[in-house]
Design a protein around this motif. Structure first.
Motif, short mmCIF file in Angstrom:
data_model
loop_
_atom_site.label_atom_id
_atom_site.label_comp_id
_atom_site.label_asym_id
_atom_site.label_seq_id
_atom_site.Cartn_x
_atom_site.Cartn_y
_atom_site.Cartn_z
N LYS A 1 1.03 -1.14 0.08
CA LYS A 1 0.02 -0.08 -0.05
C LYS A 1 0.73 1.22 0.03
O LYS A 1 0.63 2.34 -0.73
CB LYS A 1 -0.84 0.01 1.20
N TRP B 1 -4.71 2.40 -3.54
CA TRP B 1 -4.74 0.66 -3.89
C TRP B 1 -6.49 0.63 -3.63
O TRP B 1 -6.82 0.43 -2.73
CB TRP B 1 -4.28 -0.13 -2.96
N VAL C 1 -7.74 -1.24 2.92
CA VAL C 1 -7.90 -1.73 1.49
C VAL C 1 -9.31 -2.54 1.57
O VAL C 1 -9.40 -3.51 2.52
CB VAL C 1 -6.79 -2.60 1.00
#
Length: 405
Positions: free
Chosen positions: A57, A67, A105
């Motif tokens: 990331k 991301w 994420v």
């Protein structure tokens, strides 16, 4: 601010980590702001630890990108087969989801295809414009099944006409062409150019002898009943990817191949976290599928979008094509998805915009030069120039549709 200025795809790009010929700077220059990637170095079934997630990331964010989507957090074959340590593997999957959420994420694409991730019979077809594309011919696949794999009972899966064509084709090809066909069908997962050996492949198929479509679908539903609540609690949107191509192959069951399949999957655990990846190319390569209808009926559960086009005939043979040209009505699919984003915005939903990536671009001679320059190979379908062209076309289509609404 007018809704037209708010809705629209998040433009993303698939990147295969340190094995990818492209840099993040290349991707920014192509017009994407988000990255779709995975931790390809972690064995399937192992937990994705926070430090490994953050490492990737941070690399992405250092380049000024985000991301946006994990593609894929692979589902282990033992989960699909519901065998051996599948319960522990599901627990590992849940821990990986929690760790991804902790790192910010929060979209995860996955598939439930047994053994093979995708299937083609030729990865180097010379198109009329001189570029390289991939395709699938049923009789060529049958020739592999009958005369190279020599699968017991394979004859019953094909029509008499296909069997005849397969025999004629196989009688004319030399050993080099047989080897090319074998390597093409046994190619590894995206992100890896490693493949099964023929013996490994036969053993993998044997593991599914007692598993039919109903059993595989039950196993998928059990997986979702375990993982979707964890995903929802942690704000993660799951997105199952359709089978590619969407039909049974080599005696293996396929359960993510039609509109009815997708509806049954999302309804099995009713949650926004249990969604789909609308892959127009995978669904569009099935002659039984109307991709526009699927987009309309499943719009509320679309958590990720792959846009590509194919030319498909009544026998199920298909060729990949330019993003706006082929059997998929890209105009109406994109319009449906933009209207769905408008609905989500009006209802005050947080994740109203959909990440979209241009899927599978044509390979040009410029891409071959990039491979030489970077000393790395593009995974089939993931060229630079072809995807750049596709993204530009899709951006233009989106703008035209938005300002006609």
């Amino acid at each position: 601010m007018d809704f037209k200025d708010k809705i629209g795809f998040i433009y993303t790009w698939r990147h295969f980590g340190h094995n990818d010929p492209l840099t993040f700077e290349d991707i920014k220059a192509a017009g994407a702001s988000g990255i779709v990637t995975a931790l390809h170095h972690i064995p399937t079934g192992d937990v994705w630890q926070e430090d490994e997630i953050l490492k990737r990331k941070n690399e992405i964010e250092k380049a000024g990108l985000t991301w946006e989507v994990v593609e894929s957090l692979p589902v282990h074959e033992n989960i699909k087969k519901k065998k051996n340590n599948y319960k522990q593997l599901i627990e590992n999957y849940k821990i990986s989801l929690i760790n991804l959420a902790k790192c910010g994420v929060k979209r995860v694409c996955y598939n439930f295809m047994p053994v093979l991730d995708w299937s083609r019979t030729n990865l180097e077809i010379r198109a009329e414009d001189g570029s390289i594309i991939s395709g699938f011919e049923t009789h060529v696949f049958a020739a592999f099944d009958l005369f190279i794999l020599k699968r017991k009972g394979a004859e019953s899966d094909y029509s008499e006409e296909t069997l005849k064509k397969a025999e004629e084709y196989f009688s004319k090809i030399d050993d080099a062409e047989k080897k090319r066909l074998l390597d093409t069908i046994l190619l590894g997962l995206p992100g890896s150019l490693e493949a099964y050996t023929l013996d490994e492949f036969r053993k993998a198929l044997d593991e599914y002898k007692e598993i039919n479509e109903a059993a595989l679908l039950d196993n998928l539903k059990e997986f979702l009943k375990e993982t979707v609540p964890v995903a929802e609690e942690n704000g993660i949107l799951l997105a199952v990817h359709p089978d590619d191509p969407p039909r049974p192959l080599l005696g293996l069951p396929r359960v993510v191949s039609s509109c009815d399949n997708l509806l049954e999957i999302v309804n099995s655990v009713d949650s926004p976290s249990n969604g789909i990846t609308l892959c127009t190319g995978s669904l569009g390569s099935g002659v039984h599928n109307n991709v526009t209808e699927i987009a309309s009926r499943l719009a509320r559960r679309v958590n990720f979008v792959h846009l590509r086009n194919v030319i498909v005939d009544k026998e199920g043979n298909f060729l990949e094509n330019h993003h706006l040209e082929g059997s998929v009505d890209m105009y109406n699919v994109v319009k449906i998805l933009l209207l769905e984003q408008k609905r989500r915005l009006e209802e005050g939903l947080e994740n109203y915009r959909m990440p979209m990536r241009p899927d599978h671009g044509k390979m040009t001679h410029f891409d071959k030069e990039i491979e030489k320059l970077r000393n790395k190979r593009f995974y089939p379908g993931y060229s630079y120039i072809g995807r750049l062209k596709g993204l530009s076309e899709l951006q233009g289509l989106e703008v035209g549709i938005k300002y006609s609404l």
